[in-house]
Design an enzyme around this catalytic site. Structure first.
Site, PDB file in Angstrom:
ATOM      1  N   LYS A 179      35.304  21.380  -4.232  1.00 29.18           N
ATOM      2  CA  LYS A 179      35.954  20.831  -5.425  1.00 29.18           C
ATOM      3  C   LYS A 179      35.674  21.682  -6.654  1.00 29.18           C
ATOM      4  O   LYS A 179      36.540  21.823  -7.518  1.00 29.18           O
ATOM      5  CB  LYS A 179      35.505  19.387  -5.665  1.00 29.18           C
ATOM      6  CG  LYS A 179      36.123  18.374  -4.715  1.00 29.18           C
ATOM      7  CD  LYS A 179      35.884  16.975  -5.254  1.00 29.18           C
ATOM      8  CE  LYS A 179      36.396  15.894  -4.316  1.00 29.18           C
ATOM      9  NZ  LYS A 179      36.069  14.554  -4.802  1.00 29.18           N
ATOM     10  N   LYS A 238      44.911  12.645  -0.971  1.00 25.73           N
ATOM     11  CA  LYS A 238      45.854  11.975  -1.866  1.00 25.73           C
ATOM     12  C   LYS A 238      46.085  12.764  -3.136  1.00 25.73           C
ATOM     13  O   LYS A 238      47.020  12.492  -3.876  1.00 25.73           O
ATOM     14  CB  LYS A 238      45.413  10.536  -2.186  1.00 25.73           C
ATOM     15  CG  LYS A 238      43.953  10.316  -2.623  1.00 25.73           C
ATOM     16  CD  LYS A 238      43.702   8.839  -2.865  1.00 25.73           C
ATOM     17  CE  LYS A 238      42.337   8.246  -2.728  1.00 25.73           C
ATOM     18  NZ  LYS A 238      41.149   8.839  -2.338  1.00 25.73           N
ATOM     19  N   LYS A 296      42.124  19.138   5.154  1.00 26.96           N
ATOM     20  CA  LYS A 296      42.105  17.676   5.210  1.00 26.96           C
ATOM     21  C   LYS A 296      43.293  17.081   4.446  1.00 26.96           C
ATOM     22  O   LYS A 296      43.661  17.595   3.397  1.00 26.96           O
ATOM     23  CB  LYS A 296      40.782  17.215   4.583  1.00 26.96           C
ATOM     24  CG  LYS A 296      40.476  15.757   4.692  1.00 26.96           C
ATOM     25  CD  LYS A 296      39.240  15.405   3.882  1.00 26.96           C
ATOM     26  CE  LYS A 296      39.487  15.452   2.391  1.00 26.96           C
ATOM     27  NZ  LYS A 296      38.463  14.827   1.555  1.00 26.96           N
TER      28      LYS A 296
HETATM   29  P1  TYM Z   1      37.716   9.005  -0.817  1.00 30.94           P
HETATM   30  O1  TYM Z   1      38.240   8.148  -1.904  1.00 30.94           O
HETATM   31  O2  TYM Z   1      37.987  10.457  -0.840  1.00 30.94           O
HETATM   32  O3  TYM Z   1      38.217   8.465   0.568  1.00 30.94           O
HETATM   33  C1  TYM Z   1      38.000   7.122   0.962  1.00 30.94           C
HETATM   34  C2  TYM Z   1      37.680   7.064   2.443  1.00 30.94           C
HETATM   35  O4  TYM Z   1      38.726   7.674   3.199  1.00 30.94           O
HETATM   36  C3  TYM Z   1      38.193   8.691   4.023  1.00 30.94           C
HETATM   37  N1  TYM Z   1      39.166   9.793   4.112  1.00 30.94           N
HETATM   38  C4  TYM Z   1      39.664  10.264   5.241  1.00 30.94           C
HETATM   39  N2  TYM Z   1      39.458   9.925   6.529  1.00 30.94           N
HETATM   40  C5  TYM Z   1      40.142  10.608   7.465  1.00 30.94           C
HETATM   41  N3  TYM Z   1      41.008  11.616   7.180  1.00 30.94           N
HETATM   42  C6  TYM Z   1      41.240  11.989   5.907  1.00 30.94           C
HETATM   43  N4  TYM Z   1      42.109  12.965   5.636  1.00 30.94           N
HETATM   44  C7  TYM Z   1      40.554  11.308   4.872  1.00 30.94           C
HETATM   45  N5  TYM Z   1      40.562  11.401   3.521  1.00 30.94           N
HETATM   46  C8  TYM Z   1      39.698  10.478   3.070  1.00 30.94           C
HETATM   47  C9  TYM Z   1      36.913   9.137   3.361  1.00 30.94           C
HETATM   48  O5  TYM Z   1      36.031   9.730   4.282  1.00 30.94           O
HETATM   49  C10 TYM Z   1      36.386   7.836   2.804  1.00 30.94           C
HETATM   50  O6  TYM Z   1      35.682   7.116   3.784  1.00 30.94           O
HETATM   51  N6  TYM Z   1      32.875   9.634  -1.828  1.00 30.94           N
HETATM   52  C11 TYM Z   1      33.836   8.705  -1.265  1.00 30.94           C
HETATM   53  C12 TYM Z   1      33.894   7.383  -1.984  1.00 30.94           C
HETATM   54  C13 TYM Z   1      32.584   6.687  -2.088  1.00 30.94           C
HETATM   55  C14 TYM Z   1      31.871   6.034  -1.052  1.00 30.94           C
HETATM   56  C15 TYM Z   1      30.731   5.481  -1.661  1.00 30.94           C
HETATM   57  C16 TYM Z   1      32.107   5.887   0.312  1.00 30.94           C
HETATM   58  C17 TYM Z   1      31.873   6.499  -3.235  1.00 30.94           C
HETATM   59  N7  TYM Z   1      30.761   5.785  -2.981  1.00 30.94           N
HETATM   60  C18 TYM Z   1      29.774   4.777  -0.910  1.00 30.94           C
HETATM   61  C19 TYM Z   1      31.147   5.186   1.052  1.00 30.94           C
HETATM   62  C20 TYM Z   1      30.017   4.648   0.441  1.00 30.94           C
HETATM   63  C21 TYM Z   1      35.214   9.353  -1.351  1.00 30.94           C
HETATM   64  O7  TYM Z   1      35.448  10.263  -2.068  1.00 30.94           O
HETATM   65  O8  TYM Z   1      36.152   8.751  -0.629  1.00 30.94           O
END
Ligand code: TYM
Length: 330
Positions: free
Chosen positions: A111, A196, A193
């Site tokens: 990032k 969004k 990957k």
């Molecule tokens: P975020 O918002 O990027 O994504 C949310 C969840 O979706 C999963 N994900 C995917 N899984 C499969 N294929 C993909 N292409 C894909 N893109 C996203 C992510 O792995 C995630 O589970 N850091 C986290 C948010 C967060 C969090 C937490 C998660 C903040 N605090 C505490 C768990 C526990 C994030 O950026 O997710």
């Protein structure tokens, strides 16, 4: 009941990667665990956001999670920024985390490359806030996609270190990563990957996309020059990604998919993936359409769940403040 925590950033409309990697599992696990799901708006501002867009996405995110099957009677669903314990614990944990550990995070490296010279300190500290999210609730299980695995390992390291340095304070959380759908790839660059926030709208499918655009996006999906529907993630990353998406939606194994589409070429298969995904999302979209206008219902949920999240998280926060030697408030 054991505790489950997970979070999602409201940085856009959720994709099928978010759905298969995380949300779908949140829904299926929610009756076995005491669940907390947070819309992590404080994480979203670690990269540039338009305030109007962020607010809109945050509101829509809540309705979309409810529509996908998060049941507010069973689970606590709330905005991270409404519960100040997240920020407070994050600060404290920052003081027990080494810069070396944060520099090794691959997501930060990826990032920050895109941010040029002006890398926000918040982006660097992002994983510490995530550790705070999880540890506040004495979480046992964290269902996430593959990309969050390293952040979870750091969370475990921080928790272990704190427990050893002071005394047992945090439960050590375990990741839950699904066997299919943990890493849904971009439809345009299958080595990347699905995200969004991708600039190319054809690279991802949103949970709110209509049937026509879903089918179009799959038809345009980049695949190799062959014609055989066969799983080979190394040499046929595009088609393998489509097979993984199909399998995530239907539960069919790769063998079954190969047999079904044997000799049919890519065109038919792409059409079929599009249809299966559109069918999977249709009931969610219908529910979303109803919820999005029901402001009263949504406000009620936020009010109740925020209160619960505050209460539970402040218990851990108070313990931590005491252990590190902060003077306790009267
Ligand atoms: P975020 O918002 O990027 O994504 C949310 C969840 O979706 C999963 N994900 C995917 N899984 C499969 N294929 C993909 N292409 C894909 N893109 C996203 C992510 O792995 C995630 O589970 N850091 C986290 C948010 C967060 C969090 C937490 C998660 C903040 N605090 C505490 C768990 C526990 C994030 O950026 O997710």
């Amino acid at each position: 009941k054991k505790v489950l925590f997970s979070g999602i950033q409201p940085s856009g409309v959720f994709t099928i990667g978010n759905y298969f990697g995380a949300i779908k599992n949140w829904v299926s696990l929610q009756d076995q665990y005491r669940c907390f799901f947070s819309i992590v708006d404080l994480h979203a501002i670690t990269v540039p956001q338009s305030p109007q867009e962020l607010r809109k996405n945050s509101r829509n995110s809540l309705a979309l999670l409810l529509a996908a099957g998060i049941d507010p009677k069973m689970s606590t669903l709330y905005y991270q920024s409404h519960v100040s314990a997240h920020s407070e614990l994050a600060w404290i944990l920052n003081c027990y985390t080494n810069m070396g550990e944060l520099s090794r995070m691959t997501q930060f490296k990826d990032k920050s490359q895109k941010q040029g010279e002006n890398i926000r300190a918040g982006l660097y500290n992002y994983p510490v806030l995530m550790a705070a999210d999880i540890l506040l609730f004495q979480t046992n299980l964290v269902p996430v996609g593959q990309d969050q695995k390293q952040h979870l390992e750091l969370t475990r390291d921080i928790a272990h270190r704190f427990n050893n340095h002071f005394s047992p304070t945090f439960v050590i959380p375990e990741p839950y990563i699904p066997s299919t759908g943990a890493r849904v790839m971009s439809l345009q660059e299958p080595e990347k990957k699905m995200s969004k926030s991708d600039e190319n709208k054809n690279a991802f499918v949103c949970m709110t996309d209509d049937t026509d655009s879903i089918i179009k996006k799959f038809k345009r999906a980049v695949t190799d020059s062959g014609s055989e529907v066969r799983y080979d993630s190394l040499n046929k990353s595009g088609i393998s990604n489509l097979m993984e998406i199909y399998s995530s939606a239907t539960g069919d194994s790769y063998d079954e998919i190969e047999r079904r589409f044997n000799g049919q070429g890519y065109g038919n298969f792409k059409q079929a993936v599009g249809e299966v995904i559109a069918d999977t999302l249709k009931p969610i979209q219908k529910e979303y359409g109803k919820l999005i206008d029901d402001k009263g219902y949504i406000e009620e949920i936020i009010k109740e769940s925020t209160e619960i999240a505050r209460k539970v998280s402040y218990k851990t926060l108070a313990k931590v403040k005491k252990k590190v030697g902060l003077v306790l408030p009267i």
